[in-house]
Design a protein around this motif. Structure first.
Motif, PDB file in Angstrom:
ATOM      1  N   GLU A 171      19.551 -43.734  61.370  1.00  0.00           N
ATOM      2  CA  GLU A 171      20.195 -44.553  62.403  1.00  0.00           C
ATOM      3  C   GLU A 171      19.235 -44.667  63.584  1.00  0.00           C
ATOM      4  N   GLY A 172      19.083 -45.882  64.083  1.00  0.00           N
ATOM      5  CA  GLY A 172      18.248 -46.099  65.260  1.00  0.00           C
ATOM      6  C   GLY A 172      19.043 -46.745  66.368  1.00  0.00           C
ATOM      7  N   GLU A 173      18.382 -46.974  67.525  1.00  0.00           N
ATOM      8  CA  GLU A 173      19.075 -47.568  68.680  1.00  0.00           C
ATOM      9  C   GLU A 173      19.598 -48.964  68.366  1.00  0.00           C
ATOM     10  N   GLN A 174      18.912 -49.679  67.462  1.00  0.00           N
ATOM     11  CA  GLN A 174      19.322 -51.071  67.194  1.00  0.00           C
ATOM     12  C   GLN A 174      19.865 -51.308  65.794  1.00  0.00           C
ATOM     13  N   GLY A 175      19.825 -50.295  64.937  1.00  0.00           N
ATOM     14  CA  GLY A 175      20.318 -50.510  63.582  1.00  0.00           C
ATOM     15  C   GLY A 175      20.117 -49.295  62.713  1.00  0.00           C
ATOM     16  N   ALA A 221       9.111 -40.507  59.228  1.00  0.00           N
ATOM     17  CA  ALA A 221       9.955 -41.417  60.009  1.00  0.00           C
ATOM     18  C   ALA A 221      10.111 -40.969  61.465  1.00  0.00           C
ATOM     19  N   PHE A 222      10.264 -39.655  61.699  1.00  0.00           N
ATOM     20  CA  PHE A 222      10.588 -39.130  63.038  1.00  0.00           C
ATOM     21  C   PHE A 222       9.427 -38.403  63.715  1.00  0.00           C
ATOM     22  N   GLY A 223       8.427 -37.980  62.919  1.00  0.00           N
ATOM     23  CA  GLY A 223       7.411 -37.089  63.455  1.00  0.00           C
ATOM     24  C   GLY A 223       7.785 -35.649  63.143  1.00  0.00           C
ATOM     25  N   PRO A 224       7.011 -34.691  63.680  1.00  0.00           N
ATOM     26  CA  PRO A 224       7.180 -33.293  63.292  1.00  0.00           C
ATOM     27  C   PRO A 224       8.512 -32.680  63.728  1.00  0.00           C
ATOM     28  N   GLY A 274       4.409 -44.906  47.878  1.00  0.00           N
ATOM     29  CA  GLY A 274       4.918 -45.940  46.975  1.00  0.00           C
ATOM     30  C   GLY A 274       5.576 -47.080  47.738  1.00  0.00           C
ATOM     31  N   ALA A 275       5.792 -48.169  47.009  1.00  0.00           N
ATOM     32  CA  ALA A 275       6.348 -49.391  47.622  1.00  0.00           C
ATOM     33  C   ALA A 275       7.669 -49.117  48.347  1.00  0.00           C
ATOM     34  N   GLY A 276       8.539 -48.286  47.739  1.00  0.00           N
ATOM     35  CA  GLY A 276       9.871 -48.063  48.297  1.00  0.00           C
ATOM     36  C   GLY A 276       9.820 -47.478  49.695  1.00  0.00           C
ATOM     37  N   LEU A 277       9.202 -46.304  49.828  1.00  0.00           N
ATOM     38  CA  LEU A 277       9.197 -45.636  51.132  1.00  0.00           C
ATOM     39  C   LEU A 277       8.228 -46.307  52.115  1.00  0.00           C
ATOM     40  N   GLN A 278       7.106 -46.865  51.623  1.00  0.00           N
ATOM     41  CA  GLN A 278       6.208 -47.591  52.531  1.00  0.00           C
ATOM     42  C   GLN A 278       6.971 -48.743  53.196  1.00  0.00           C
ATOM     43  N   THR A 279       7.795 -49.435  52.420  1.00  0.00           N
ATOM     44  CA  THR A 279       8.562 -50.559  52.969  1.00  0.00           C
ATOM     45  C   THR A 279       9.602 -50.053  53.969  1.00  0.00           C
ATOM     46  N   GLY A 280      10.279 -48.956  53.618  1.00  0.00           N
ATOM     47  CA  GLY A 280      11.259 -48.378  54.539  1.00  0.00           C
ATOM     48  C   GLY A 280      10.586 -47.935  55.839  1.00  0.00           C
ATOM     49  N   LEU A 281       9.439 -47.260  55.724  1.00  0.00           N
ATOM     50  CA  LEU A 281       8.736 -46.778  56.919  1.00  0.00           C
ATOM     51  C   LEU A 281       8.218 -47.942  57.769  1.00  0.00           C
ATOM     52  N   ARG A 282       7.742 -48.999  57.105  1.00  0.00           N
ATOM     53  CA  ARG A 282       7.290 -50.183  57.851  1.00  0.00           C
ATOM     54  C   ARG A 282       8.447 -50.787  58.653  1.00  0.00           C
ATOM     55  N   THR A 283       9.640 -50.761  58.062  1.00  0.00           N
ATOM     56  CA  THR A 283      10.817 -51.308  58.753  1.00  0.00           C
ATOM     57  C   THR A 283      11.017 -50.587  60.091  1.00  0.00           C
ATOM     58  N   ILE A 284      10.829 -49.262  60.064  1.00  0.00           N
ATOM     59  CA  ILE A 284      10.970 -48.485  61.308  1.00  0.00           C
ATOM     60  C   ILE A 284       9.793 -48.763  62.241  1.00  0.00           C
ATOM     61  N   ARG A 285       8.569 -48.721  61.681  1.00  0.00           N
ATOM     62  CA  ARG A 285       7.398 -48.881  62.565  1.00  0.00           C
ATOM     63  C   ARG A 285       7.304 -50.294  63.126  1.00  0.00           C
ATOM     64  N   ASP A 286       7.930 -51.273  62.443  1.00  0.00           N
ATOM     65  CA  ASP A 286       7.975 -52.644  62.982  1.00  0.00           C
ATOM     66  C   ASP A 286       9.085 -52.799  64.019  1.00  0.00           C
ATOM     67  N   GLY A 287       9.814 -51.710  64.291  1.00  0.00           N
ATOM     68  CA  GLY A 287      10.832 -51.741  65.357  1.00  0.00           C
ATOM     69  C   GLY A 287      12.163 -52.322  64.942  1.00  0.00           C
ATOM     70  N   ARG A 288      12.409 -52.474  63.627  1.00  0.00           N
ATOM     71  CA  ARG A 288      13.639 -53.163  63.195  1.00  0.00           C
ATOM     72  C   ARG A 288      14.905 -52.370  63.521  1.00  0.00           C
ATOM     73  N   ILE A 289      14.825 -51.021  63.639  1.00  0.00           N
ATOM     74  CA  ILE A 289      16.039 -50.263  64.028  1.00  0.00           C
ATOM     75  C   ILE A 289      15.873 -49.655  65.430  1.00  0.00           C
TER      76      ILE A 289
END
Ligand code: NAD
Length: 384
Positions: free
Chosen positions: A275-279, A206-209, A144-159
């Motif tokens: 939480e990620g290294e940058q955000g 988000a993290f893998g297995p 769905g839009a909600g989690l796809q957008t959240g996951l894209r935020t991570i895969r685009d390197g934003r955090i």
């Protein structure tokens, strides 16, 4: 060969059929309305039959949603037009129904959990592989839009690299609103097996297995009372823990703390913070298909709202994604191997709490690709 590769390596697809994919629904209970409200309008699938052990219930749902036929599971499995069986039975029936479906030459989309234990889950993956069929299991909320957008935020390197997560799902429990809640407090239910799949699937994306888990658990009451429907006021036994607190370690590094509870007078569901290294990114409720994400970045004042982009259709989305994958002869995004890994994590959390020791999770899976921009389950893409 790992659990993750068994089914996909042996899978074959019937490439002779074209057009919308025939669907049969087994299980005409509470959740079937949500599925049928979408599956009866998505042009890429065609619901042709509803089955239930309760025949009048199946007939009533068929009439309500304009589905041409209803009847027994045997009749449904013998129906030639049906290529995908949507298994909406209770958890204790999931493996039996799904196994019969793949052996009858059908692909399966099922409700969670995948199985009650690892052994029967592995047997189902093997039966699907032997039959050359796909066996996919909810949740599909991450499409769905909600989690796809959240996951894209991570895969685009934003955090940056994800480091750790906190997830909280606590509620008084579903016995107040579900008219037959006994299965939600039996083996295969409880907050871990009933709601855990939404949170654990999201964490795996988000993290893998997951590699290892530790946990504690408790059960506050031996019985609960049904709060709605014809059985309101009836007491029933609580067979499983109703609170879990888990520490989850991922194969690629990083960890999550997760609470799954039906013990809280204060509802607090849908909390997933990574939480990620940058955000830090806060996802919307993983039990929903919609909702914005919130991003906090070091050195920037205040959070940024990341509006959800994508499909906001709900249950049934994964069935369409599967239908299109079958026609295109490509892997689906919600494979059985993902649901089996999530089952393995849940069983391991239960074992960790029971034994008071950390448990290694031996199955593995690769996170799914995000959907392409503009992906729409309501589009007509499968032509005759
Ligand atoms: N209710 C919800 O809000 C909800 C939300 C998400 C997922 N789910 C999942 O959906 C599944 C069904 O939940 P529900 O709330 O609809 O349950 P339910 O008890 O309302 O309905 C289950 C239906 O399956 C039928 N059934 C049981 N065993 C069968 C068998 N062997 N063959 C044929 N039919 C059989 C029952 O007669 C019943 O009509 C569960 O796995 C649950 O975890 C439910």
């Amino acid at each position: 060969m790992t659990d993750a590769t068994t089914a996909s390596q042996q899978r074959t697809t019937d490439v002779t059929r074209t057009g919308p994919v025939g669907v049969g629904v087994i299980g005409a209970g509470v959740i079937s309305d949500q599925y049928l409200s979408n599956l009866t309008v998505f042009p890429d699938v065609r619901v042709v039959f509803i089955a239930d052990i309760d025949l009048p219930r199946a007939a009533a749902q068929a009439e309500k949603w304009g589905v041409p036929e209803s009847g027994t599971v045997e009749e449904l499995l013998a129906h030639d037009e049906i290529e995908i069986v949507v298994n909406l039975t209770i958890p204790a029936a999931h493996v039996d129904v799904a196994t019969r479906a793949v052996q009858a030459g059908k692909h399966v989309w099922g409700e969670k959990p995948f199985a009650l234990d690892r052994e029967s889950g592995r047997a189902l993956l093997a039966a699907a592989a032997a039959a050359g069929k796909r066996v996919c299991v909810a949740p599909d909320t991450f499409l769905g839009a909600g989690l796809q957008t959240g996951l894209r935020t991570i895969r685009d390197g934003r955090i940056g690299r994800p480091l750790n997560a906190l997830t909280i799902m606590q509620s008084p429990g579903p016995e107040s609103w579900h008219p037959s809640p006994e299965f939600l407090f039996a083996v295969g239910g409880g907050p871990l097996f009933d709601i855990g799949p939404y949170y654990l699937t999201t964490l795996v994306q988000a993290f893998g297995p997951v590699a290892k888990v530790s946990a504690t658990a408790s059960k506050a009451r031996a019985t609960r009372t049904i709060g709605s429907g014809p059985k309101a006021g009836t007491e029933f036994p609580v067979e499983v823990p109703t609170h879990y607190s888990a520490l989850i370690e991922f194969e690629n590094g990083g960890s999550a703390q997760s609470i799954f509870s039906f013990e809280s007078a204060q509802p607090r569901a849908g909390f997933v913070e990574i939480e990620g290294e940058q955000g830090t990114v806060v996802f919307p409720d993983p039990n929903n298909f919609d909702g914005d994400s919130t991003l906090w970045t070091f050195g920037q004042e205040g959070p940024e709202t990341i509006p959800a982009v994508g499909s906001t259709y709900s249950r049934g989305t994964g069935v369409v994604e599967l239908a299109r994958a079958i026609r295109a002869d490509v892997p689906e995004r919600v494979p059985g191997e993902l649901a089996f890994h999530v089952l393995d994590i849940m069983v391991s959390i239960a074992e960790a709490a029971d034994r008071g020791e950390a448990i290694a999770v031996t199955s593995t899976v690769t996170p799914s690709d995000v959907l392409p921009d503009g992906w729409d389950p309501a589009a007509a893409t499968l032509t005759e």
